[in-house]
Scaffold this motif. Structure first.
Motif, PDB file in Angstrom:
ATOM      1  N   ARG A 198       0.869  -1.184   0.000  1.00  0.00           N
ATOM      2  CA  ARG A 198       0.000   0.000   0.000  1.00  0.00           C
ATOM      3  C   ARG A 198       0.903   1.230   0.000  1.00  0.00           C
ATOM      4  NH1 ARG A 198      -5.395  -1.221   1.212  1.00  0.00           N
ATOM      5  NH2 ARG A 198      -5.654  -3.278   2.123  1.00  0.00           N
TER       6      ARG A 198
ATOM      7  N   MET B 134      -2.608   7.860  -4.799  1.00  0.00           N
ATOM      8  CA  MET B 134      -3.016   6.457  -4.641  1.00  0.00           C
ATOM      9  C   MET B 134      -2.734   5.937  -3.232  1.00  0.00           C
ATOM     10  SD  MET B 134      -4.305   5.735  -7.581  1.00  0.00           S
ATOM     11  CE  MET B 134      -4.324   3.993  -7.797  1.00  0.00           C
TER      12      MET B 134
ATOM     13  N   GLY C 108      -2.891   4.429   0.225  1.00  0.00           N
ATOM     14  CA  GLY C 108      -3.787   3.463   0.841  1.00  0.00           C
ATOM     15  C   GLY C 108      -4.329   2.398  -0.098  1.00  0.00           C
ATOM     16  N   VAL C 109      -4.156   2.570  -1.409  1.00  0.00           N
ATOM     17  CA  VAL C 109      -4.663   1.589  -2.370  1.00  0.00           C
ATOM     18  C   VAL C 109      -3.780   0.343  -2.317  1.00  0.00           C
ATOM     19  CG1 VAL C 109      -5.093   1.100  -4.815  1.00  0.00           C
ATOM     20  CG2 VAL C 109      -5.655   3.332  -3.869  1.00  0.00           C
ATOM     21  N   ALA C 110      -4.416  -0.819  -2.255  1.00  0.00           N
ATOM     22  CA  ALA C 110      -3.686  -2.087  -2.175  1.00  0.00           C
ATOM     23  C   ALA C 110      -3.198  -2.523  -3.549  1.00  0.00           C
ATOM     24  CB  ALA C 110      -4.584  -3.164  -1.582  1.00  0.00           C
ATOM     25  N   TYR C 111      -1.991  -3.064  -3.576  1.00  0.00           N
ATOM     26  CA  TYR C 111      -1.413  -3.691  -4.755  1.00  0.00           C
ATOM     27  C   TYR C 111      -1.141  -5.150  -4.396  1.00  0.00           C
ATOM     28  CZ  TYR C 111      -0.805   0.781  -7.044  1.00  0.00           C
ATOM     29  OH  TYR C 111      -1.037   1.983  -7.649  1.00  0.00           O
TER      30      TYR C 111
ATOM     31  N   ASP D  55     -11.200  -4.984  -0.502  1.00  0.00           N
ATOM     32  CA  ASP D  55     -11.113  -3.569  -0.866  1.00  0.00           C
ATOM     33  C   ASP D  55     -11.966  -3.304  -2.105  1.00  0.00           C
ATOM     34  OD1 ASP D  55      -9.052  -3.997   0.968  1.00  0.00           O
ATOM     35  OD2 ASP D  55      -7.758  -2.510   0.045  1.00  0.00           O
ATOM     36  N   ASP D  56     -12.538  -2.122  -2.188  1.00  0.00           N
ATOM     37  CA  ASP D  56     -13.321  -1.761  -3.370  1.00  0.00           C
ATOM     38  C   ASP D  56     -12.472  -1.124  -4.461  1.00  0.00           C
ATOM     39  OD1 ASP D  56     -15.767  -2.778  -2.564  1.00  0.00           O
ATOM     40  OD2 ASP D  56     -16.242  -0.978  -1.433  1.00  0.00           O
ATOM     41  N   ASP D  57     -11.221  -0.857  -4.165  1.00  0.00           N
ATOM     42  CA  ASP D  57     -10.304  -0.314  -5.158  1.00  0.00           C
ATOM     43  C   ASP D  57      -8.936  -0.917  -4.885  1.00  0.00           C
ATOM     44  OD1 ASP D  57      -9.152   1.208  -7.175  1.00  0.00           O
ATOM     45  OD2 ASP D  57      -8.898   2.966  -5.896  1.00  0.00           O
ATOM     46  N   LEU D  58      -8.430  -1.692  -5.817  1.00  0.00           N
ATOM     47  CA  LEU D  58      -7.099  -2.255  -5.671  1.00  0.00           C
ATOM     48  C   LEU D  58      -6.530  -2.578  -7.038  1.00  0.00           C
ATOM     49  CD1 LEU D  58      -7.304  -5.578  -6.160  1.00  0.00           C
ATOM     50  CD2 LEU D  58      -8.206  -5.510  -3.861  1.00  0.00           C
ATOM     51  N   HIS D  59      -5.270  -2.900  -7.063  1.00  0.00           N
ATOM     52  CA  HIS D  59      -4.572  -3.292  -8.276  1.00  0.00           C
ATOM     53  C   HIS D  59      -3.957  -4.662  -8.016  1.00  0.00           C
ATOM     54  CE1 HIS D  59      -4.948   0.707 -10.035  1.00  0.00           C
ATOM     55  NE2 HIS D  59      -4.756   1.157  -8.803  1.00  0.00           N
TER      56      HIS D  59
END
Length: 131
Positions: A14, A20, A22-25, A59-63
């Motif tokens: 993250r 970006m 906090g967005v999980a990868y 998560d509702d948003d991740l890569h």
């Protein structure tokens, strides 16, 4: 559907700051050629490993991406449709569990290469398919 999904992810990063933050990868290490990973991500509804990992995070948003380490240079192969693949996978699991609960039989599915190392081979009776 009252189910608990369990699995182990290779890596989740993250970003600490920036747009970006906090967005999980989700990263999955692969000892295969980058070309194999590139072919997998072309079929996001068929290759469900990254989608399953995305479902575990919730998560509702991740890569998500495969990290290929088998070749001379490490390559990253992103799955650009990860959220749609995750949602389709969860819908499919929910649908199949409802069918099982209702007493319906499910068709046997599987890819030969994946089936060779599957711990649940007896559940689908893969060895009986060609008889």
């Amino acid at each position: 559907a009252g189910l608990e999904l369990v699995g182990r992810l290779d890596r989740v990063d993250r970003l600490a700051r920036g747009p970006m933050a906090g967005v999980a990868y989700v990263l999955d290490y692969k000892a295969q050629s980058a070309q194999v990973s590139k072919e997998k991500v072309k079929r996001p509804m068929e290759d469900t490993q990254l989608a399953f990992y995305a479902a575990l995070l919730g998560d509702d948003d991740l890569h998500a991406a495969y990290v290929n380490v088998a070749e001379r240079e490490c390559t990253i192969t992103p799955q650009s449709e990860i959220m749609a693949a995750r949602d389709a996978l969860l819908d499919g699991i929910t649908h199949d569990v409802a069918r099982i609960h209702g007493g319906q039989a499910l068709p046997a599915l599987g890819e030969g290469a994946a089936c060779e190392h599957c711990d649940a081979r007896g559940l689908c009776r893969k060895d009986m398919w060609d008889r």
